[in-house]
Design an enzyme around this catalytic site. Structure first.
Site, PDB file in Angstrom:
ATOM      1  N   GLY A  77       1.680 -17.948 -32.484  1.00 29.65           N
ATOM      2  CA  GLY A  77       2.754 -17.955 -33.474  1.00 29.65           C
ATOM      3  C   GLY A  77       2.287 -18.383 -34.855  1.00 29.65           C
ATOM      4  O   GLY A  77       2.659 -17.784 -35.869  1.00 29.65           O
TER       5      GLY A  77
ATOM      6  N   ASN B   9      13.357 -23.986 -33.798  1.00 30.51           N
ATOM      7  CA  ASN B   9      12.629 -24.662 -32.730  1.00 30.51           C
ATOM      8  C   ASN B   9      13.116 -26.075 -32.449  1.00 30.51           C
ATOM      9  O   ASN B   9      12.861 -26.623 -31.394  1.00 30.51           O
ATOM     10  CB  ASN B   9      11.124 -24.695 -33.045  1.00 30.51           C
ATOM     11  CG  ASN B   9      10.839 -25.145 -34.443  1.00 30.51           C
ATOM     12  OD1 ASN B   9      11.323 -24.560 -35.407  1.00 30.51           O
ATOM     13  ND2 ASN B   9      10.063 -26.199 -34.588  1.00 30.51           N
TER      14      ASN B   9
ATOM     15  N   GLN C 118      10.837 -18.744 -30.992  1.00 34.76           N
ATOM     16  CA  GLN C 118      11.769 -19.450 -30.101  1.00 34.76           C
ATOM     17  C   GLN C 118      12.852 -18.533 -29.539  1.00 34.76           C
ATOM     18  O   GLN C 118      13.531 -18.894 -28.583  1.00 34.76           O
ATOM     19  CB  GLN C 118      12.415 -20.640 -30.828  1.00 34.76           C
ATOM     20  CG  GLN C 118      11.437 -21.747 -31.183  1.00 34.76           C
ATOM     21  CD  GLN C 118      10.900 -22.508 -29.964  1.00 34.76           C
ATOM     22  OE1 GLN C 118      11.489 -22.502 -28.885  1.00 34.76           O
ATOM     23  NE2 GLN C 118       9.771 -23.178 -30.137  1.00 34.76           N
TER      24      GLN C 118
ATOM     25  N   SER D 142       5.069 -15.730 -29.493  1.00 37.14           N
ATOM     26  CA  SER D 142       3.936 -16.496 -28.984  1.00 37.14           C
ATOM     27  C   SER D 142       4.072 -16.647 -27.473  1.00 37.14           C
ATOM     28  O   SER D 142       5.106 -17.124 -26.979  1.00 37.14           O
ATOM     29  CB  SER D 142       3.936 -17.865 -29.662  1.00 37.14           C
ATOM     30  OG  SER D 142       2.948 -18.674 -29.083  1.00 37.14           O
ATOM     31  N   ALA D 143       3.024 -16.261 -26.732  1.00 39.56           N
ATOM     32  CA  ALA D 143       3.119 -16.166 -25.271  1.00 39.56           C
ATOM     33  C   ALA D 143       3.389 -17.495 -24.568  1.00 39.56           C
ATOM     34  O   ALA D 143       4.078 -17.531 -23.551  1.00 39.56           O
ATOM     35  CB  ALA D 143       1.828 -15.554 -24.718  1.00 39.56           C
ATOM     36  N   HIS D 144       2.846 -18.600 -25.125  1.00 39.36           N
ATOM     37  CA  HIS D 144       2.976 -19.855 -24.359  1.00 39.36           C
ATOM     38  C   HIS D 144       4.393 -20.418 -24.377  1.00 39.36           C
ATOM     39  O   HIS D 144       4.685 -21.379 -23.678  1.00 39.36           O
ATOM     40  CB  HIS D 144       1.944 -20.892 -24.830  1.00 39.36           C
ATOM     41  CG  HIS D 144       2.245 -21.557 -26.135  1.00 39.36           C
ATOM     42  ND1 HIS D 144       2.803 -22.807 -26.218  1.00 39.36           N
ATOM     43  CD2 HIS D 144       2.052 -21.149 -27.418  1.00 39.36           C
ATOM     44  CE1 HIS D 144       2.920 -23.162 -27.495  1.00 39.36           C
ATOM     45  NE2 HIS D 144       2.472 -22.171 -28.241  1.00 39.36           N
TER      46      HIS D 144
ATOM     47  N   THR E 206     -13.193 -10.084 -31.824  1.00 37.69           N
ATOM     48  CA  THR E 206     -13.163  -9.565 -30.457  1.00 37.69           C
ATOM     49  C   THR E 206     -11.866  -9.980 -29.773  1.00 37.69           C
ATOM     50  O   THR E 206     -11.501 -11.161 -29.803  1.00 37.69           O
ATOM     51  CB  THR E 206     -14.380 -10.112 -29.665  1.00 37.69           C
ATOM     52  OG1 THR E 206     -15.558  -9.698 -30.364  1.00 37.69           O
ATOM     53  CG2 THR E 206     -14.404  -9.598 -28.244  1.00 37.69           C
TER      54      THR E 206
ATOM     55  N   CYS F 223       4.445 -30.145 -33.100  1.00 41.60           N
ATOM     56  CA  CYS F 223       3.421 -30.450 -34.094  1.00 41.60           C
ATOM     57  C   CYS F 223       3.832 -31.634 -34.947  1.00 41.60           C
ATOM     58  O   CYS F 223       2.992 -32.314 -35.511  1.00 41.60           O
ATOM     59  CB  CYS F 223       3.165 -29.243 -34.990  1.00 41.60           C
ATOM     60  SG  CYS F 223       3.890 -27.754 -34.394  1.00 41.60           S
TER      61      CYS F 223
HETATM   62  N1  PLP Z   1       7.162 -20.789 -34.938  1.00 33.37           N
HETATM   63  C1  PLP Z   1       8.009 -21.506 -34.207  1.00 33.37           C
HETATM   64  C2  PLP Z   1       9.474 -21.369 -34.460  1.00 33.37           C
HETATM   65  C3  PLP Z   1       7.543 -22.367 -33.213  1.00 33.37           C
HETATM   66  O1  PLP Z   1       8.395 -23.084 -32.488  1.00 33.37           O
HETATM   67  C4  PLP Z   1       6.143 -22.478 -33.009  1.00 33.37           C
HETATM   68  C5  PLP Z   1       5.596 -23.424 -32.013  1.00 33.37           C
HETATM   69  O2  PLP Z   1       6.064 -24.522 -31.862  1.00 33.37           O
HETATM   70  C6  PLP Z   1       5.296 -21.691 -33.806  1.00 33.37           C
HETATM   71  C7  PLP Z   1       5.835 -20.867 -34.754  1.00 33.37           C
HETATM   72  C8  PLP Z   1       3.810 -21.757 -33.626  1.00 33.37           C
HETATM   73  O3  PLP Z   1       3.411 -21.076 -32.450  1.00 33.37           O
HETATM   74  P1  PLP Z   1       1.993 -21.360 -31.776  1.00 33.37           P
HETATM   75  O4  PLP Z   1       2.126 -22.666 -31.043  1.00 33.37           O
HETATM   76  O5  PLP Z   1       1.809 -20.208 -30.840  1.00 33.37           O
HETATM   77  O6  PLP Z   1       0.971 -21.386 -32.823  1.00 33.37           O
END
Ligand code: PLP
Length: 379
Positions: A72, A153, A181, A201-203, A239, A323
């Site tokens: 993301g 988020n 999200q 974002s996959a995770h 890659t 974060c």
């Molecule tokens: N954008 C939003 C709204 C998110 O919640 C997050 C992750 O917390 C990200 C971007 C960043 O994604 P990634 O953890 O895959 O870098």
């Protein structure tokens, strides 16, 4: 970790077992570089091609609109900087960013400001969302780019992406929606959303960490992101991480398939948690939207204390985003919604996931009640 009740799915989710199984051959036997012309490489490229097709189908996009990234943050950086710089070359240097964006977007907004772009932050309502009328007031002829996430988020608040995108486009601006999200919880149809670019974002949906997508609508021109390789149509060199790409596609398809059941489960888990903690005084919910995300203010209780004590009792929740959770700064999302810094420091984010049971969530709720009462000196 077995006794931990994990309620921080907006930070990350556990890898789904089926996804892992799909990835394993690409971590072992199929090790080729997807750009190598020989049979070993072609095998890897076949997997990438079919993952790209699957992602495109899940998002109702075309395969050549799908760009694989490392997640993301990277997708957001590319969309915001690449979109703004491309528009800047046409003389458009005004950028609008919602005040509650993820730091991946806010960081880029600051960089653009430092590069001389005129960046304005769009205010949100006290429920943490933004309406079209507000955006209309800020749009200008020289607006290059509008960045408004699809779901927040920290609060789960939802934004009217389709209407916002239409307003931005009508003014000649590109529209980028961070859908990181939204993707775990709602179907993403790029045509229905109408954004020029969107990130996932996959995770966040039980896929591998370090795997993301930037969708760029055909016809939209943005700057190259990573140079030095011709991968991803020459715009994002490097890659390809084949196992991650395969895992992302599998997780996205599975999420789409299971969405109705997951949505119903999230609603039930949220209701069970709220029922359990409702014996406490001084609770209020910030924002409203995704049932899986519950942002709760506990008046008089500092979130760092609450988090620490819950963790000791085996309940994992968050204060703000992952974060930002280690920082002492109050959430920019909650203060943008009108909370004071003190109030924002009394808020925690509880986010539910598909492996949670109602029993776990009720147990976590009971622990939450006990911890709050202890901190308040009520027991
Ligand atoms: N954008 C939003 C709204 C998110 O919640 C997050 C992750 O917390 C990200 C971007 C960043 O994604 P990634 O953890 O895959 O870098």
């Amino acid at each position: 970790m077995t006794n931990t009740v994990y309620l921080d799915h907006a930070a990350t989710t556990p890898l789904d077992g089926e996804v892992l199984q799909k990835m394993i051959p690409y971590l072992t036997d199929v090790y080729g570089n997807a750009d190598s012309p020989h049979a070993v490489g072609r095998k890897a490229m076949l997997a990438v091609d079919s993952a790209r097709d699957a992602v495109a189908q899940a998002l109702n996009a075309k395969p050549n609109e799908i760009y694989f990234t490392s997640g993301g943050t990277e997708s957001d950086n590319w969309a915001v900087l690449g979109g703004a710089y491309a528009q800047g070359k046409k003389g458009k240097r005004h950028v609008l960013v919602s005040a509650v964006e993820h730091h991946a977007v806010l960081y880029c907004a600051e960089r653009l400001q430092a590069d001389g772009f005129d960046v304005e932050f769009l205010p949100v309502s006290n429920t943490g969302t933004l309406d079209v009328a507000t955006l209309q007031r800020y749009l200008r002829k020289d607006t290059a780019l509008v960045c408004v996430m699809a779901a927040n988020n920290e609060t789960g608040a939802l934004f009217p992406t389709r209407e916002l995108a239409a307003a931005a486009n009508a003014c000649g601006a590109l529209f980028f929606a961070d859908c990181v999200q939204l993707a775990p919880h709602m179907e993403i149809d790029v045509k229905a959303l109408g954004a020029d670019m969107l990130s996932i974002s996959a995770h966040k949906f039980y896929g591998p960490k370090g795997a993301g997508v930037l969708y760029i609508k055909n016809g939209v021109k943005i700057e190259k992101h990573v140079g030095g390789g011709e991968q991803e149509r020459g715009l994002r060199g490097g890659t390809l991480n084949v196992p991650a790409v395969v895992g992302l596609a599998c997780a996205l398809e599975k999420t789409k398939r299971e969405l109705p059941a997951r949505q119903e489960k999230m609603r039930a888990l949220r209701a069970a948690f709220l029922r359990t903690v409702s014996v406490l005084d001084g609770l209020s919910v910030n924002g409203d939207g995704l049932p899986a995300v519950l942002n709760l203010r506990v008046a008089g209780v500092k979130n760092d204390t609450l988090l620490y004590r819950l963790d000791l009792e085996g309940v994992a929740v968050a204060a703000g985003s992952a974060c930002a959770s280690a920082s002492v700064k109050p959430s920019h999302v909650l203060t943008a919604m009108g909370l004071s810094e003190k109030q924002a420091r009394e808020c925690v984010r509880i986010s539910f996931g598909k492996e949670n049971t109602e029993e776990d969530v009720v147990r976590a709720g009971e622990i939450f009640v006990n911890v709050v009462k202890t901190v308040r000196g009520e027991k």
